[in-house]
Design an enzyme around this catalytic site. Structure first.
Site, PDB file in Angstrom:
ATOM      1  N   ALA A 282       0.845  -1.200   0.000  1.00 49.72           N
ATOM      2  CA  ALA A 282       0.000   0.000   0.000  1.00 49.72           C
ATOM      3  C   ALA A 282       0.874   1.241   0.000  1.00 49.72           C
ATOM      4  O   ALA A 282       1.918   1.272   0.650  1.00 49.72           O
ATOM      5  CB  ALA A 282      -0.919   0.016   1.216  1.00 49.72           C
ATOM      6  N   ASP A 283       0.430   2.243  -0.732  1.00 48.17           N
ATOM      7  CA  ASP A 283       1.064   3.552  -0.677  1.00 48.17           C
ATOM      8  C   ASP A 283       0.303   4.490   0.250  1.00 48.17           C
ATOM      9  O   ASP A 283       0.877   5.447   0.761  1.00 48.17           O
ATOM     10  CB  ASP A 283       1.154   4.150  -2.081  1.00 48.17           C
ATOM     11  CG  ASP A 283       2.226   3.464  -2.906  1.00 48.17           C
ATOM     12  OD1 ASP A 283       3.336   4.005  -2.977  1.00 48.17           O
ATOM     13  OD2 ASP A 283       1.963   2.378  -3.448  1.00 48.17           O
ATOM     14  N   ARG A 284      -0.959   4.198   0.468  1.00 48.68           N
ATOM     15  CA  ARG A 284      -1.759   4.960   1.436  1.00 48.68           C
ATOM     16  C   ARG A 284      -3.005   4.155   1.787  1.00 48.68           C
ATOM     17  O   ARG A 284      -3.715   3.684   0.902  1.00 48.68           O
ATOM     18  CB  ARG A 284      -2.155   6.322   0.871  1.00 48.68           C
ATOM     19  CG  ARG A 284      -2.884   7.237   1.865  1.00 48.68           C
ATOM     20  CD  ARG A 284      -3.317   8.550   1.217  1.00 48.68           C
ATOM     21  NE  ARG A 284      -2.192   9.356   0.803  1.00 48.68           N
ATOM     22  CZ  ARG A 284      -1.772  10.460   1.415  1.00 48.68           C
ATOM     23  NH1 ARG A 284      -2.378  10.868   2.510  1.00 48.68           N
ATOM     24  NH2 ARG A 284      -0.759  11.157   0.935  1.00 48.68           N
ATOM     25  N   ALA A 292      -4.789   2.876  -1.518  1.00 52.65           N
ATOM     26  CA  ALA A 292      -4.120   3.258  -2.762  1.00 52.65           C
ATOM     27  C   ALA A 292      -2.879   2.393  -2.920  1.00 52.65           C
ATOM     28  O   ALA A 292      -2.045   2.315  -2.021  1.00 52.65           O
ATOM     29  CB  ALA A 292      -3.727   4.732  -2.725  1.00 52.65           C
TER      30      ALA A 292
END
Length: 414
Positions: A282-284, A292
């Site tokens: 995950a990036d966010r 995201a």
């Protein structure tokens, strides 16, 4: 020998050395790029020579440290960069501007934003440049050490949770897992997030025996429940799955079969080895669990839901954005059209696939056009997977699942 995305020599706290592995050249070429300034950090992050949310945060933080130390060692450079070292308020203001510039390199990944927020606080509480240098050095060392420790913990948490879940579901025997993009040593300080879980699953499968007795719910003579195959997705258009994840799996001698993004449904349906889970990074992750991650993750989640395959997001607490309520508010970075229309790789001999060497006897990089140069291109770097498609979020604090109303309670982490 473990893979290193970031080489950080901290033996001299006032004169550190930072080098970043150029991941655009993998898997045929290993080359490290020195990072001396915030500009260097911005460049390697923006150009995706380093990628992965944890690694981006580490490199960004280190680039501030190297610039601060460079300023103190070379007063001429400080003048060229418009720092007035005799005026702490000037230096403070200039550094805040530089930090904002660095943040613009990759806006979607929350780890970089979180780290830079921490560094702003350190800056405001520093009495001078030397004091900031000392405090920032301690911060980045802790950031790196905690990331590695958390990755190992997450790996064990995710592996144990999946194995226990499969036994509770009545499954016994060998199975495979899916993953997308790259979430291993090349995306972090080491071991990895989603790929860290896969590493832990493989380690457990290798050590099964007298020291790992079967669960009470397993039949006495049943085959052990263990992961025997990984299916990494190629991950177009930047091919992090084929260039990087496959590279790590081969390096670690973990059995893997590379597939394209469009093959996943058919692979699940026809695989002789049942595929029981997907692990993604995950990036966010926002407050409700919407996530995201690399473009193609949402598509993979939809496929997994169709086939009843468990879908897990693996990320440390630092990746969780507890302020943003849902994925609708996440800013998704869009990349240049040329990154879609062109494929960059190593030129190889058509017959034996060995790399073609340049005059310096190094593998020769090449760009190949795969689309009309004037065609319109949409090239988002990420997509948003709604929390409804996620079975669990694996963190260093444990595995979070949804309550009876279908909601994650991620605020318990804070």
């Amino acid at each position: 020998m473990s893979l290193e995305a970031i080489k950080f020599d901290r033996s001299e706290p006032r004169k550190v050395s930072v080098k970043v592995l150029d991941q655009l050249l993998l898997p045929y070429t290993t080359k490290y790029i020195p990072v001396h300034t915030i500009d260097d950090g911005y460049r390697v992050i923006k150009n995706m020579q380093v990628r992965g949310a944890p690694a981006i945060a580490i490199v960004g933080s280190l680039s501030i440290l190297t610039e601060v130390q460079f300023l103190q060692l070379d007063s001429q450079k400080s003048t060229q960069w418009f720092y007035d070292l005799s005026d702490w308020s000037n230096v403070n203001s200039k550094l805040l501007q530089r930090i904002e510039f660095l943040l613009s390199s990759r806006p979607t990944a929350v780890n970089l934003s979180n780290s830079l927020t921490e560094i702003r606080g350190i800056l405001q509480n520093s009495s001078d440049l030397s004091d900031f240098d000392s405090k920032l050095f301690q911060y980045v060392c802790t950031l790196i050490d905690d990331d590695l420790a958390n990755n190992i913990t997450m790996g064990n948490n995710g592996a144990e949770y999946l194995l226990e879940s499969l036994v509770q579901d009545g499954f016994q025997g060998e199975f495979g897992v899916l993953t997308i993009c790259n979430t291993g040593s090349l995306a972090t300080s080491g071991y990895g997030t989603a790929l860290g879980v896969i590493r832990s699953l493989w380690a457990k499968s290798q050590s099964q025996g007298s020291e790992n007795p079967p669960s009470k719910k397993q039949k006495k003579d049943a085959a052990p429940t263990k992961m025997v195959q990984v299916f990494p997705l190629e991950t177009r258009p930047y091919n992090q799955g084929s260039r990087l994840t496959a590279y790590e799996l081969v390096h670690d001698e973990i059995p893997a079969t590379l597939i394209t993004d469009s093959m996943v449904s058919y692979k699940i349906k026809t695989s002789p080895i049942p595929i029981k889970a997907a692990f993604v990074g995950a990036d966010r992750i926002v407050r409700n669990g919407d996530t995201a991650n690399k473009i193609g993750t949402f598509q993979l989640a939809i496929v997994c839901k169709q086939f009843g395959i468990k879908f897990f997001v693996v990320a440390p607490k630092t990746t969780i954005d507890n302020v943003t309520p849902s994925g609708d508010q996440i800013v998704v970075e869009e990349r240049k059209p040329s990154e879609f229309r062109l494929v960059t790789g190593t030129a190889v001999d058509y017959v034996n696939e060995s790399p073609i060497l340049n005059d310096s006897q190094e593998p020769q990089s090449a760009k190949v056009g795969i689309a009309p140069p004037n065609v319109n291109v949409w090239n988002p770097a990420f997509d948003i997977t709604p929390h409804e498609f996620i079975d669990g979020i694996v963190t260093e604090k444990g595995v979070f699942t949804k309550d009876d109303k279908g909601n994650f309670q991620l605020d318990k982490l804070f």
